[in-house]
Design a protein around this motif. Structure first.
Motif, PDB file in Angstrom:
ATOM      1  N   GLU A 181      92.429  31.144  69.962  1.00  0.00           N
ATOM      2  CA  GLU A 181      93.741  31.081  69.329  1.00  0.00           C
ATOM      3  C   GLU A 181      92.970  30.208  68.331  1.00  0.00           C
ATOM      4  OE1 GLU A 181      93.561  29.679  72.126  1.00  0.00           O
ATOM      5  OE2 GLU A 181      95.412  30.270  73.802  1.00  0.00           O
ATOM      6  N   GLY A 182      93.613  30.648  66.704  1.00  0.00           N
ATOM      7  CA  GLY A 182      93.403  30.209  65.777  1.00  0.00           C
ATOM      8  C   GLY A 182      91.797  30.462  64.939  1.00  0.00           C
ATOM      9  N   ARG A 183      91.294  31.686  66.025  1.00  0.00           N
ATOM     10  CA  ARG A 183      90.143  31.841  65.345  1.00  0.00           C
ATOM     11  C   ARG A 183      90.773  33.621  64.563  1.00  0.00           C
ATOM     12  NH1 ARG A 183      85.121  30.985  68.695  1.00  0.00           N
ATOM     13  NH2 ARG A 183      85.815  31.019  70.680  1.00  0.00           N
ATOM     14  N   ASP A 184      89.827  33.587  63.272  1.00  0.00           N
ATOM     15  CA  ASP A 184      89.492  33.851  61.843  1.00  0.00           C
ATOM     16  C   ASP A 184      89.725  35.730  62.227  1.00  0.00           C
ATOM     17  OD1 ASP A 184      89.015  35.308  59.779  1.00  0.00           O
ATOM     18  OD2 ASP A 184      86.989  34.652  59.386  1.00  0.00           O
ATOM     19  N   PRO A 185      90.845  35.792  62.348  1.00  0.00           N
ATOM     20  CA  PRO A 185      91.013  37.805  61.981  1.00  0.00           C
ATOM     21  C   PRO A 185      89.817  38.133  61.601  1.00  0.00           C
ATOM     22  CG  PRO A 185      93.258  36.990  60.789  1.00  0.00           C
ATOM     23  CD  PRO A 185      91.687  35.574  61.093  1.00  0.00           C
ATOM     24  N   ALA A 186      89.156  38.426  61.026  1.00  0.00           N
ATOM     25  CA  ALA A 186      87.961  38.881  60.457  1.00  0.00           C
ATOM     26  C   ALA A 186      86.960  38.957  61.177  1.00  0.00           C
ATOM     27  CB  ALA A 186      87.827  38.763  59.500  1.00  0.00           C
ATOM     28  N   LEU A 187      86.794  37.587  62.274  1.00  0.00           N
ATOM     29  CA  LEU A 187      85.665  37.470  63.273  1.00  0.00           C
ATOM     30  C   LEU A 187      86.382  38.092  64.449  1.00  0.00           C
ATOM     31  CD1 LEU A 187      83.381  36.137  64.476  1.00  0.00           C
ATOM     32  CD2 LEU A 187      84.414  34.065  65.200  1.00  0.00           C
ATOM     33  N   LEU A 188      87.690  38.210  64.992  1.00  0.00           N
ATOM     34  CA  LEU A 188      87.724  38.960  65.554  1.00  0.00           C
ATOM     35  C   LEU A 188      88.015  40.431  65.442  1.00  0.00           C
ATOM     36  CD1 LEU A 188      91.640  36.989  67.077  1.00  0.00           C
ATOM     37  CD2 LEU A 188      88.952  36.869  68.283  1.00  0.00           C
ATOM     38  N   ARG A 189      88.165  40.928  64.743  1.00  0.00           N
ATOM     39  CA  ARG A 189      87.707  42.220  63.909  1.00  0.00           C
ATOM     40  C   ARG A 189      86.606  43.030  64.506  1.00  0.00           C
ATOM     41  NH1 ARG A 189      91.437  45.734  62.509  1.00  0.00           N
ATOM     42  NH2 ARG A 189      90.425  48.521  61.785  1.00  0.00           N
ATOM     43  N   GLU A 190      85.714  41.812  64.576  1.00  0.00           N
ATOM     44  CA  GLU A 190      84.063  42.615  63.679  1.00  0.00           C
ATOM     45  C   GLU A 190      83.737  42.278  65.444  1.00  0.00           C
ATOM     46  OE1 GLU A 190      80.760  39.798  62.189  1.00  0.00           O
ATOM     47  OE2 GLU A 190      82.882  39.683  60.419  1.00  0.00           O
ATOM     48  N   TRP A 191      84.350  41.471  66.474  1.00  0.00           N
ATOM     49  CA  TRP A 191      84.292  41.630  67.792  1.00  0.00           C
ATOM     50  C   TRP A 191      84.915  42.705  67.967  1.00  0.00           C
ATOM     51  CZ3 TRP A 191      85.382  35.319  69.308  1.00  0.00           C
ATOM     52  CH2 TRP A 191      84.727  34.960  68.622  1.00  0.00           C
ATOM     53  N   ALA A 192      85.834  43.391  68.025  1.00  0.00           N
ATOM     54  CA  ALA A 192      87.196  44.648  68.481  1.00  0.00           C
ATOM     55  C   ALA A 192      86.099  45.775  68.334  1.00  0.00           C
ATOM     56  CB  ALA A 192      88.177  44.078  68.407  1.00  0.00           C
ATOM     57  N   GLU A 193      85.578  45.739  67.004  1.00  0.00           N
ATOM     58  CA  GLU A 193      84.596  46.499  67.028  1.00  0.00           C
ATOM     59  C   GLU A 193      83.735  46.885  67.653  1.00  0.00           C
ATOM     60  OE1 GLU A 193      84.271  46.258  62.935  1.00  0.00           O
ATOM     61  OE2 GLU A 193      85.880  47.662  61.922  1.00  0.00           O
ATOM     62  N   ALA A 194      82.567  45.815  68.451  1.00  0.00           N
ATOM     63  CA  ALA A 194      81.571  45.792  68.528  1.00  0.00           C
ATOM     64  C   ALA A 194      81.532  46.652  69.723  1.00  0.00           C
ATOM     65  CB  ALA A 194      80.359  44.620  68.395  1.00  0.00           C
ATOM     66  N   ALA A 195      82.448  45.732  70.731  1.00  0.00           N
ATOM     67  CA  ALA A 195      82.664  45.993  71.598  1.00  0.00           C
ATOM     68  C   ALA A 195      83.392  47.398  72.215  1.00  0.00           C
ATOM     69  CB  ALA A 195      84.431  44.896  72.477  1.00  0.00           C
ATOM     70  N   ASP A 196      83.919  47.991  70.831  1.00  0.00           N
ATOM     71  CA  ASP A 196      84.663  49.353  71.842  1.00  0.00           C
ATOM     72  C   ASP A 196      83.717  50.373  71.257  1.00  0.00           C
ATOM     73  OD1 ASP A 196      87.658  50.782  70.595  1.00  0.00           O
ATOM     74  OD2 ASP A 196      85.656  52.434  69.355  1.00  0.00           O
ATOM     75  N   ALA A 197      82.735  50.278  69.923  1.00  0.00           N
ATOM     76  CA  ALA A 197      81.308  50.664  69.914  1.00  0.00           C
ATOM     77  C   ALA A 197      80.460  50.495  70.989  1.00  0.00           C
ATOM     78  CB  ALA A 197      80.639  50.802  68.855  1.00  0.00           C
ATOM     79  N   PHE A 198      80.331  49.525  71.443  1.00  0.00           N
ATOM     80  CA  PHE A 198      79.524  49.814  73.387  1.00  0.00           C
ATOM     81  C   PHE A 198      80.471  50.504  74.224  1.00  0.00           C
ATOM     82  CE2 PHE A 198      78.052  47.886  77.241  1.00  0.00           C
ATOM     83  CZ  PHE A 198      77.149  47.304  76.671  1.00  0.00           C
ATOM     84  N   GLY A 199      81.767  50.178  74.388  1.00  0.00           N
ATOM     85  CA  GLY A 199      82.332  51.585  75.709  1.00  0.00           C
ATOM     86  C   GLY A 199      82.288  52.121  75.261  1.00  0.00           C
ATOM     87  N   ALA A 200      82.573  52.962  73.896  1.00  0.00           N
ATOM     88  CA  ALA A 200      81.754  54.646  73.375  1.00  0.00           C
ATOM     89  C   ALA A 200      81.000  55.378  73.671  1.00  0.00           C
ATOM     90  CB  ALA A 200      82.622  54.760  72.138  1.00  0.00           C
ATOM     91  N   ALA A 201      79.912  54.198  74.112  1.00  0.00           N
ATOM     92  CA  ALA A 201      78.558  54.658  74.192  1.00  0.00           C
ATOM     93  C   ALA A 201      78.094  54.827  75.029  1.00  0.00           C
ATOM     94  CB  ALA A 201      78.124  53.831  72.693  1.00  0.00           C
ATOM     95  N   LEU A 202      78.363  53.589  76.712  1.00  0.00           N
ATOM     96  CA  LEU A 202      77.901  53.524  77.807  1.00  0.00           C
ATOM     97  C   LEU A 202      77.957  55.158  78.165  1.00  0.00           C
ATOM     98  CD1 LEU A 202      79.971  50.496  79.388  1.00  0.00           C
ATOM     99  CD2 LEU A 202      78.104  50.849  78.919  1.00  0.00           C
ATOM    100  N   GLU A 203      77.169  54.990  79.307  1.00  0.00           N
ATOM    101  CA  GLU A 203      76.539  56.265  79.501  1.00  0.00           C
ATOM    102  C   GLU A 203      77.510  56.468  80.556  1.00  0.00           C
ATOM    103  OE1 GLU A 203      74.202  60.043  80.067  1.00  0.00           O
ATOM    104  OE2 GLU A 203      73.375  58.031  78.746  1.00  0.00           O
ATOM    105  N   PRO A 204      78.255  57.822  80.892  1.00  0.00           N
ATOM    106  CA  PRO A 204      78.749  58.143  81.872  1.00  0.00           C
ATOM    107  C   PRO A 204      78.973  58.671  83.077  1.00  0.00           C
ATOM    108  CG  PRO A 204      79.005  59.955  79.813  1.00  0.00           C
ATOM    109  CD  PRO A 204      77.513  59.258  79.915  1.00  0.00           C
ATOM    110  N   GLY A 205      79.718  57.765  83.759  1.00  0.00           N
ATOM    111  CA  GLY A 205      78.685  58.301  85.384  1.00  0.00           C
ATOM    112  C   GLY A 205      79.764  57.846  86.313  1.00  0.00           C
ATOM    113  N   PRO A 206      79.631  58.342  87.805  1.00  0.00           N
ATOM    114  CA  PRO A 206      80.944  58.862  88.334  1.00  0.00           C
ATOM    115  C   PRO A 206      81.751  57.302  89.193  1.00  0.00           C
ATOM    116  CG  PRO A 206      79.052  58.785  89.943  1.00  0.00           C
ATOM    117  CD  PRO A 206      78.723  59.202  88.182  1.00  0.00           C
ATOM    118  N   CYS A 207      82.437  56.698  89.114  1.00  0.00           N
ATOM    119  CA  CYS A 207      82.215  55.244  89.822  1.00  0.00           C
ATOM    120  C   CYS A 207      82.692  55.579  91.882  1.00  0.00           C
ATOM    121  CB  CYS A 207      84.414  55.127  90.167  1.00  0.00           C
ATOM    122  SG  CYS A 207      84.443  53.908  90.979  1.00  0.00           S
TER     123      CYS A 207
END
Length: 197
Positions: free
Chosen positions: A34-60
């Protein structure tokens, strides 16, 4: 499922929202942000999205159990670690598949992709139970909790694993849009009063 994503009762209204904006909305609706800078939240979201997209695929590797009681709590799937189990909520999956047809989103979410994406999403959460993967996500986001001279302690960012798991599911399943869009639309559809035909 994060009901904060559903900012309107019209499921189709979310279509115009960019996937990254949905990720920022998820973070903004997470306690501690709550109250965090939207630009900071966007940076974190971009980093988390890029990290997840790059995770090595594998079976559950978790045991998969189907349940039929997810709609009330808006659960598509849930991962529990002891024992490693993924619960798939078939009633919510079925409702999501129907909603995709109602909204004309089949080009983004092919038939059967809701279950596949839910399973992939929970498989990503299985990855995050490993210390190295959690540490790598923290490093990718780079949020500092404490600094003493050259010593730097990275902080956990609440909601980042969720964004990474959605990005992983989008990438592994080859979806045209993030499962976050479907999550927001489903929360709006299920939360909205039912229409009589």
């Amino acid at each position: 499922m994060n009901r904060a994503l559903a900012t309107t009762a019209d499921p189709a209204a979310h279509q115009a929202t960019d996937d990254l904006d949905l990720a920022v909305r998820l973070l903004a609706g997470t306690p501690t942000h709550e109250g965090r800078d939207p630009a900071l939240l966007r940076e974190w979201a971009e980093a988390a999205d890029a990290f997840g997209a790059a995770l090595e695929p594998g079976p559950c590797r978790a045991r998969i159990v189907e349940r039929d009681d997810g709609l009330e709590e808006l659960l598509l799937a849930r991962y529990t670690s002891r024992p490693a189990t993924v619960e798939i909520y078939v009633d919510t999956v079925d409702r999501a598949e129907r909603l995709i047809d109602e909204l004309g989103w089949r080009s983004w979410y092919p038939v059967g992709s809701v279950r596949a994406a839910a399973l992939a999403h929970e498989s990503a959460h299985e990855h995050f139970h490993h210390k190295d993967t959690r540490a790598a996500l923290k490093a990718a986001i780079g949020h500092t909790a404490l600094r003493l001279g050259r010593l730097r302690v990275l902080a956990h960012v609440a909601g980042a694993e969720e964004i990474a798991a959605h990005a992983y599911a989008r990438t592994v399943c080859g979806l045209g849009r993030s499962p976050l869009l479907l999550t927001a639309a489903l929360a709006a559809a299920v939360g909205a009063p039912r229409r009589e035909n």
